[in-house]
Design a protein around this motif. Structure first.
Motif, PDB file in Angstrom:
ATOM      1  N   ASN A 171       8.026  -4.670  13.795  1.00 34.55           N
ATOM      2  CA  ASN A 171       7.362  -5.888  14.226  1.00 34.55           C
ATOM      3  C   ASN A 171       7.419  -6.935  13.116  1.00 34.55           C
ATOM      4  N   GLU A 172       7.288  -8.186  13.517  1.00 30.04           N
ATOM      5  CA  GLU A 172       7.319  -9.299  12.573  1.00 30.04           C
ATOM      6  C   GLU A 172       5.929  -9.918  12.432  1.00 30.04           C
ATOM      7  N   GLY A 173       5.759 -10.708  11.349  1.00 27.47           N
ATOM      8  CA  GLY A 173       4.550 -11.488  11.178  1.00 27.47           C
ATOM      9  C   GLY A 173       4.554 -12.664  12.145  1.00 27.47           C
ATOM     10  N   PRO A 174       3.606 -13.562  12.037  1.00 30.55           N
ATOM     11  CA  PRO A 174       2.593 -13.604  10.980  1.00 30.55           C
ATOM     12  C   PRO A 174       1.495 -12.561  11.170  1.00 30.55           C
ATOM     13  N   ILE A 175       0.757 -12.324  10.104  1.00 24.55           N
ATOM     14  CA  ILE A 175      -0.377 -11.401  10.148  1.00 24.55           C
ATOM     15  C   ILE A 175      -1.587 -12.146  10.687  1.00 24.55           C
ATOM     16  N   SER A 176      -2.190 -11.610  11.733  1.00 31.23           N
ATOM     17  CA  SER A 176      -3.392 -12.232  12.292  1.00 31.23           C
ATOM     18  C   SER A 176      -4.660 -11.650  11.679  1.00 31.23           C
ATOM     19  N   ARG A 177      -4.599 -10.376  11.326  1.00 32.04           N
ATOM     20  CA  ARG A 177      -5.719  -9.690  10.675  1.00 32.04           C
ATOM     21  C   ARG A 177      -5.205  -8.404  10.061  1.00 32.04           C
ATOM     22  N   ALA A 178      -5.984  -7.813   9.186  1.00 26.82           N
ATOM     23  CA  ALA A 178      -5.542  -6.605   8.485  1.00 26.82           C
ATOM     24  C   ALA A 178      -6.661  -5.579   8.431  1.00 26.82           C
ATOM     25  N   VAL A 179      -6.255  -4.316   8.412  1.00 23.06           N
ATOM     26  CA  VAL A 179      -7.170  -3.190   8.214  1.00 23.06           C
ATOM     27  C   VAL A 179      -6.745  -2.499   6.923  1.00 23.06           C
ATOM     28  N   PHE A 180      -7.700  -2.289   6.026  1.00 26.02           N
ATOM     29  CA  PHE A 180      -7.413  -1.645   4.745  1.00 26.02           C
ATOM     30  C   PHE A 180      -8.206  -0.343   4.661  1.00 26.02           C
ATOM     31  N   LEU A 181      -7.492   0.789   4.611  1.00 28.07           N
ATOM     32  CA  LEU A 181      -8.113   2.106   4.584  1.00 28.07           C
ATOM     33  C   LEU A 181      -8.215   2.635   3.157  1.00 28.07           C
ATOM     34  N   TYR A 182      -9.340   3.242   2.849  1.00 29.48           N
ATOM     35  CA  TYR A 182      -9.509   3.847   1.528  1.00 29.48           C
ATOM     36  C   TYR A 182     -10.462   5.032   1.635  1.00 29.48           C
ATOM     37  N   ASP A 183     -10.435   5.869   0.642  1.00 27.06           N
ATOM     38  CA  ASP A 183     -11.358   6.999   0.509  1.00 27.06           C
ATOM     39  C   ASP A 183     -11.831   6.986  -0.937  1.00 27.06           C
ATOM     40  N   ASN A 184     -12.688   7.922  -1.321  1.00 34.22           N
ATOM     41  CA  ASN A 184     -13.062   7.919  -2.732  1.00 34.22           C
ATOM     42  C   ASN A 184     -11.834   8.324  -3.556  1.00 34.22           C
ATOM     43  N   PRO A 185     -11.723   7.844  -4.783  1.00 35.41           N
ATOM     44  CA  PRO A 185     -10.494   8.045  -5.562  1.00 35.41           C
ATOM     45  C   PRO A 185     -10.198   9.505  -5.880  1.00 35.41           C
ATOM     46  N   TYR A 186     -11.215  10.362  -5.891  1.00 34.04           N
ATOM     47  CA  TYR A 186     -10.984  11.779  -6.169  1.00 34.04           C
ATOM     48  C   TYR A 186     -10.270  12.432  -4.981  1.00 34.04           C
ATOM     49  N   ASN A 187     -10.758  12.156  -3.781  1.00 34.71           N
ATOM     50  CA  ASN A 187     -10.110  12.705  -2.587  1.00 34.71           C
ATOM     51  C   ASN A 187      -8.679  12.209  -2.454  1.00 34.71           C
ATOM     52  N   MET A 188      -8.480  10.912  -2.682  1.00 36.46           N
ATOM     53  CA  MET A 188      -7.136  10.351  -2.522  1.00 36.46           C
ATOM     54  C   MET A 188      -6.167  10.968  -3.520  1.00 36.46           C
ATOM     55  N   THR A 189      -6.585  11.051  -4.768  1.00 29.61           N
ATOM     56  CA  THR A 189      -5.714  11.619  -5.797  1.00 29.61           C
ATOM     57  C   THR A 189      -5.320  13.040  -5.467  1.00 29.61           C
ATOM     58  N   LEU A 190      -6.294  13.860  -5.133  1.00 29.63           N
ATOM     59  CA  LEU A 190      -6.017  15.276  -4.882  1.00 29.63           C
ATOM     60  C   LEU A 190      -5.199  15.465  -3.608  1.00 29.63           C
ATOM     61  N   SER A 191      -5.408  14.616  -2.619  1.00 25.22           N
ATOM     62  CA  SER A 191      -4.611  14.695  -1.392  1.00 25.22           C
ATOM     63  C   SER A 191      -3.148  14.383  -1.670  1.00 25.22           C
ATOM     64  N   LEU A 192      -2.883  13.363  -2.480  1.00 23.55           N
ATOM     65  CA  LEU A 192      -1.503  12.997  -2.797  1.00 23.55           C
ATOM     66  C   LEU A 192      -0.773  14.119  -3.530  1.00 23.55           C
ATOM     67  N   PHE A 193      -1.449  14.750  -4.477  1.00 18.49           N
ATOM     68  CA  PHE A 193      -0.804  15.838  -5.211  1.00 18.49           C
ATOM     69  C   PHE A 193      -0.678  17.096  -4.352  1.00 18.49           C
ATOM     70  N   ARG A 194      -1.663  17.370  -3.532  1.00 16.32           N
ATOM     71  CA  ARG A 194      -1.598  18.573  -2.675  1.00 16.32           C
ATOM     72  C   ARG A 194      -0.401  18.509  -1.735  1.00 16.32           C
ATOM     73  N   ARG A 195      -0.079  17.310  -1.251  1.00 19.08           N
ATOM     74  CA  ARG A 195       1.021  17.149  -0.296  1.00 19.08           C
ATOM     75  C   ARG A 195       2.352  16.813  -0.980  1.00 19.08           C
ATOM     76  N   ASN A 196       2.360  16.862  -2.310  1.00 19.13           N
ATOM     77  CA  ASN A 196       3.589  16.619  -3.079  1.00 19.13           C
ATOM     78  C   ASN A 196       4.200  15.250  -2.811  1.00 19.13           C
ATOM     79  N   ILE A 197       3.336  14.247  -2.653  1.00 19.54           N
ATOM     80  CA  ILE A 197       3.840  12.887  -2.438  1.00 19.54           C
ATOM     81  C   ILE A 197       3.282  11.917  -3.487  1.00 19.54           C
TER      82      ILE A 197
END
Length: 218
Positions: A72-98
């Motif tokens: 799909n192309e822009g323009p961007i009408s609105r955005a959703v930004f997803l986050y978790d606590n930094p400990y969960n995110m860090t460990l999830s990235l390493f657990r999945r080898n990404i």
């Protein structure tokens, strides 16, 4: 289009894939700028941007992605930004080898720790640029001309009505939304020294995140 970006480890691939069947949004495989769907480590993609893209971003235009009709192309009408606590995110990235690929997608640089958590903890460097990324999205500049819905991953399901309403998705799709799976607390499985290192690195960011509501428009 609706832009959906995440800090990683927040089920963003599943969420974007689900959303793409219902609204015009970015690629769940982060493949903007590539000839075909490819590695998530692509820094041209829109899925893990360090800062909100402006409307003239080259990868909001299909011509810069080899005229692929599946994007799909822009323009961007609105955005959703997803986050978790930094400990969960860090460990999830390493657990999945990404972890290495994710850092590459955000920063354009491949980190020396690759997918080794032990090396990451030894280096004590925020190679994912979590601090800068969260600040850029939660404190957007005046040249970002679209609203951003900040969504804490852990509150996604209890705020699904608000999220779907913001995205313009009919409530009839609510029943088909992603099933919530309880996450294992992998932070608790680390030894004390490993936990201390992560808290030193990300304790301030975690405190800042906790000041936000589960969903909040900026």
């Amino acid at each position: 289009m609706i832009l959906i970006t995440s800090m990683g480890g927040c089920a963003s691939t599943s969420f974007i894939a689900w959303s793409k069947n219902r609204v015009k949004c970015n690629c769940p495989l982060n493949s903007e700028g590539l000839r075909r769907g490819g590695p998530g480590s692509n820094p041209k993609g829109l899925k893990h941007r360090k800062a909100p893209p402006l409307q003239n971003d080259p990868y909001l235009f299909r011509k810069n992605s080899f005229d692929r009709t599946d994007l799909n192309e822009g323009p961007i009408s609105r955005a959703v930004f997803l986050y978790d606590n930094p400990y969960n995110m860090t460990l999830s990235l390493f657990r999945r080898n990404i972890a290495g690929g994710h850092a590459m997608a955000v920063t354009g640089k491949r980190p020396s720790h690759a997918n080794q958590l032990s090396t990451f903890l030894e280096l004590k460097e925020d190679s994912f640029h979590f601090h800068d990324q969260f600040k850029s999205w939660s404190q957007k500049t005046v040249d970002v001309d679209y609203p951003i819905l900040m969504v804490n991953f852990n509150s996604m399901w209890e705020n699904i009505d608000h999220i779907l309403g913001f995205m313009g998705i009919d409530m009839s799709h609510k029943k088909a939304f992603l099933r919530k799976n309880e996450r294992q607390d992998r932070f608790a499985t680390l030894d004390q020294n490993e936990r201390d290192i992560l808290v030193d690195m990300y304790g301030g960011l975690n405190a800042t995140m906790n000041q936000f509501s589960g969903v909040q428009i900026v």
